[in-house]
Design a protein around this motif. Structure first.
Motif, mmCIF file in Angstrom:
data_model
loop_
_atom_site.group_PDB
_atom_site.id
_atom_site.type_symbol
_atom_site.label_atom_id
_atom_site.label_comp_id
_atom_site.label_asym_id
_atom_site.label_seq_id
_atom_site.Cartn_x
_atom_site.Cartn_y
_atom_site.Cartn_z
ATOM 1 N N ILE A 175 -6.921 -81.810 7.155
ATOM 2 C CA ILE A 175 -8.022 -80.974 6.657
ATOM 3 C C ILE A 175 -9.257 -81.822 6.386
ATOM 4 O O ILE A 175 -10.376 -81.427 6.707
ATOM 5 C CB ILE A 175 -7.578 -80.186 5.405
ATOM 6 N N LEU A 176 -9.065 -83.011 5.817
ATOM 7 C CA LEU A 176 -10.208 -83.864 5.526
ATOM 8 C C LEU A 176 -10.913 -84.302 6.806
ATOM 9 O O LEU A 176 -12.145 -84.291 6.899
ATOM 10 C CB LEU A 176 -9.776 -85.090 4.727
ATOM 11 N N LEU A 177 -10.143 -84.678 7.819
ATOM 12 C CA LEU A 177 -10.753 -85.217 9.034
ATOM 13 C C LEU A 177 -11.122 -84.171 10.067
ATOM 14 O O LEU A 177 -12.015 -84.392 10.884
ATOM 15 C CB LEU A 177 -9.801 -86.239 9.662
ATOM 16 N N ARG A 215 5.168 -83.930 3.946
ATOM 17 C CA ARG A 215 4.126 -83.332 4.792
ATOM 18 C C ARG A 215 2.761 -83.315 4.128
ATOM 19 O O ARG A 215 1.733 -83.207 4.800
ATOM 20 C CB ARG A 215 4.497 -81.882 5.153
ATOM 21 N N ALA A 216 2.715 -83.409 2.808
ATOM 22 C CA ALA A 216 1.457 -83.287 2.072
ATOM 23 C C ALA A 216 0.385 -84.264 2.550
ATOM 24 O O ALA A 216 -0.757 -83.853 2.781
ATOM 25 C CB ALA A 216 1.698 -83.419 0.572
ATOM 26 N N PRO A 217 0.700 -85.562 2.722
ATOM 27 C CA PRO A 217 -0.351 -86.475 3.192
ATOM 28 C C PRO A 217 -0.911 -86.096 4.568
ATOM 29 O O PRO A 217 -2.113 -86.240 4.813
ATOM 30 C CB PRO A 217 0.355 -87.839 3.250
ATOM 31 N N ASP A 218 -0.059 -85.580 5.444
ATOM 32 C CA ASP A 218 -0.532 -85.152 6.764
ATOM 33 C C ASP A 218 -1.499 -83.983 6.653
ATOM 34 O O ASP A 218 -2.491 -83.916 7.384
ATOM 35 C CB ASP A 218 0.647 -84.766 7.662
ATOM 36 N N SER A 270 -15.165 -86.686 -3.309
ATOM 37 C CA SER A 270 -14.748 -85.540 -4.125
ATOM 38 C C SER A 270 -13.870 -84.590 -3.324
ATOM 39 O O SER A 270 -12.877 -84.076 -3.826
ATOM 40 C CB SER A 270 -15.984 -84.797 -4.649
ATOM 41 N N ALA A 271 -14.232 -84.367 -2.064
ATOM 42 C CA ALA A 271 -13.421 -83.490 -1.213
ATOM 43 C C ALA A 271 -12.012 -84.052 -1.059
ATOM 44 O O ALA A 271 -11.025 -83.314 -1.145
ATOM 45 C CB ALA A 271 -14.083 -83.329 0.155
ATOM 46 N N PHE A 272 -11.906 -85.364 -0.850
ATOM 47 C CA PHE A 272 -10.597 -85.996 -0.729
ATOM 48 C C PHE A 272 -9.784 -85.815 -2.006
ATOM 49 O O PHE A 272 -8.607 -85.440 -1.959
ATOM 50 C CB PHE A 272 -10.738 -87.481 -0.404
ATOM 51 N N CYS A 273 -10.400 -86.087 -3.149
ATOM 52 C CA CYS A 273 -9.675 -85.957 -4.427
ATOM 53 C C CYS A 273 -9.215 -84.518 -4.653
ATOM 54 O O CYS A 273 -8.093 -84.287 -5.109
ATOM 55 C CB CYS A 273 -10.551 -86.441 -5.578
ATOM 56 N N ASP A 274 -10.074 -83.555 -4.323
ATOM 57 C CA ASP A 274 -9.698 -82.144 -4.485
ATOM 58 C C ASP A 274 -8.545 -81.770 -3.554
ATOM 59 O O ASP A 274 -7.624 -81.044 -3.952
ATOM 60 C CB ASP A 274 -10.895 -81.237 -4.240
ATOM 61 N N LEU A 275 -8.576 -82.248 -2.317
ATOM 62 C CA LEU A 275 -7.488 -81.972 -1.383
ATOM 63 C C LEU A 275 -6.181 -82.606 -1.851
ATOM 64 O O LEU A 275 -5.114 -81.992 -1.761
ATOM 65 C CB LEU A 275 -7.836 -82.490 0.016
ATOM 66 N N ALA A 276 -6.269 -83.822 -2.360
ATOM 67 C CA ALA A 276 -5.064 -84.496 -2.856
ATOM 68 C C ALA A 276 -4.471 -83.739 -4.036
ATOM 69 O O ALA A 276 -3.247 -83.566 -4.126
ATOM 70 C CB ALA A 276 -5.389 -85.931 -3.246
ATOM 71 N N GLU A 277 -5.321 -83.262 -4.932
ATOM 72 C CA GLU A 277 -4.828 -82.489 -6.078
ATOM 73 C C GLU A 277 -4.187 -81.180 -5.624
ATOM 74 O O GLU A 277 -3.125 -80.789 -6.113
ATOM 75 C CB GLU A 277 -5.971 -82.194 -7.047
ATOM 76 N N ALA A 278 -4.800 -80.513 -4.665
ATOM 77 C CA ALA A 278 -4.228 -79.273 -4.143
ATOM 78 C C ALA A 278 -2.872 -79.534 -3.490
ATOM 79 O O ALA A 278 -1.922 -78.768 -3.680
ATOM 80 C CB ALA A 278 -5.190 -78.626 -3.146
ATOM 81 N N ALA A 279 -2.778 -80.620 -2.734
ATOM 82 C CA ALA A 279 -1.505 -80.963 -2.092
ATOM 83 C C ALA A 279 -0.424 -81.229 -3.133
ATOM 84 O O ALA A 279 0.722 -80.808 -2.980
ATOM 85 C CB ALA A 279 -1.676 -82.173 -1.181
ATOM 86 N N TRP A 280 -0.788 -81.923 -4.210
ATOM 87 C CA TRP A 280 0.169 -82.210 -5.276
ATOM 88 C C TRP A 280 0.664 -80.917 -5.914
ATOM 89 O O TRP A 280 1.859 -80.702 -6.082
ATOM 90 C CB TRP A 280 -0.483 -83.127 -6.309
ATOM 91 N N GLU A 281 -0.281 -80.024 -6.240
ATOM 92 C CA GLU A 281 0.099 -78.752 -6.860
ATOM 93 C C GLU A 281 0.976 -77.922 -5.926
ATOM 94 O O GLU A 281 1.971 -77.333 -6.359
ATOM 95 C CB GLU A 281 -1.152 -77.973 -7.266
ATOM 96 N N LEU A 282 0.627 -77.856 -4.649
ATOM 97 C CA LEU A 282 1.422 -77.080 -3.699
ATOM 98 C C LEU A 282 2.804 -77.693 -3.487
ATOM 99 O O LEU A 282 3.780 -76.974 -3.271
ATOM 100 C CB LEU A 282 0.681 -76.941 -2.374
ATOM 101 N N THR A 283 2.889 -79.012 -3.584
ATOM 102 C CA THR A 283 4.191 -79.672 -3.496
ATOM 103 C C THR A 283 5.044 -79.313 -4.700
ATOM 104 O O THR A 283 6.224 -78.984 -4.561
ATOM 105 C CB THR A 283 4.011 -81.203 -3.391
ATOM 106 N N LEU A 284 4.451 -79.354 -5.894
ATOM 107 C CA LEU A 284 5.186 -78.986 -7.108
ATOM 108 C C LEU A 284 5.669 -77.536 -7.056
ATOM 109 O O LEU A 284 6.750 -77.222 -7.565
ATOM 110 C CB LEU A 284 4.318 -79.192 -8.352
ATOM 111 N N GLU A 285 4.867 -76.668 -6.453
ATOM 112 C CA GLU A 285 5.225 -75.255 -6.345
ATOM 113 C C GLU A 285 6.217 -74.986 -5.223
ATOM 114 O O GLU A 285 6.696 -73.866 -5.063
ATOM 115 C CB GLU A 285 3.961 -74.417 -6.133
ATOM 116 N N GLY A 286 6.504 -75.997 -4.410
ATOM 117 C CA GLY A 286 7.445 -75.833 -3.313
ATOM 118 C C GLY A 286 6.859 -75.217 -2.063
ATOM 119 O O GLY A 286 7.588 -74.841 -1.153
#
Length: 84
Positions: free
Chosen positions: A77-79, A69-72, A47-63
């Motif tokens: 943060i996850l590790l 850099r999002a996957p890094d 769940s933490a991974f999925c939430d982080l991935a969603e946050a990264a996607w939203e922040l990417t869309l917002e610029g």
């Protein structure tokens, strides 16, 4: 910024459930082979991974962060948490 066009794609709930199932399996493999904690339910890190991935996607869309850099950021943060 507008969201990507999702017309013609499966329902978001169906896609999200498939992602969670695959992520749970990934976490289980990590727990069984040693690198991930096995003292917590697999649903927690999945769940933490999925939430982080969603946050990264939203922040990417917002610029706020670049797509490259999002996957890094998710990985770091996850590790390692948010420590310096």
């Amino acid at each position: 910024m507008s969201s990507p066009d999702v017309s013609g794609l499966p329902e978001p709930g169906t896609r999200a459930k498939a992602i969670v199932v695959r992520t749970d399996r990934l976490v289980e493999r990590g727990r069984n082979s040693g690198p991930l904690h096995n003292d917590m339910q697999a649903a927690w890190p999945a769940s933490a991974f999925c939430d982080l991935a969603e946050a990264a996607w939203e922040l990417t869309l917002e610029g706020c962060i670049g797509a490259g850099r999002a996957p890094d950021f998710v990985d770091a943060i996850l590790l390692h948490g948010a420590t310096a």
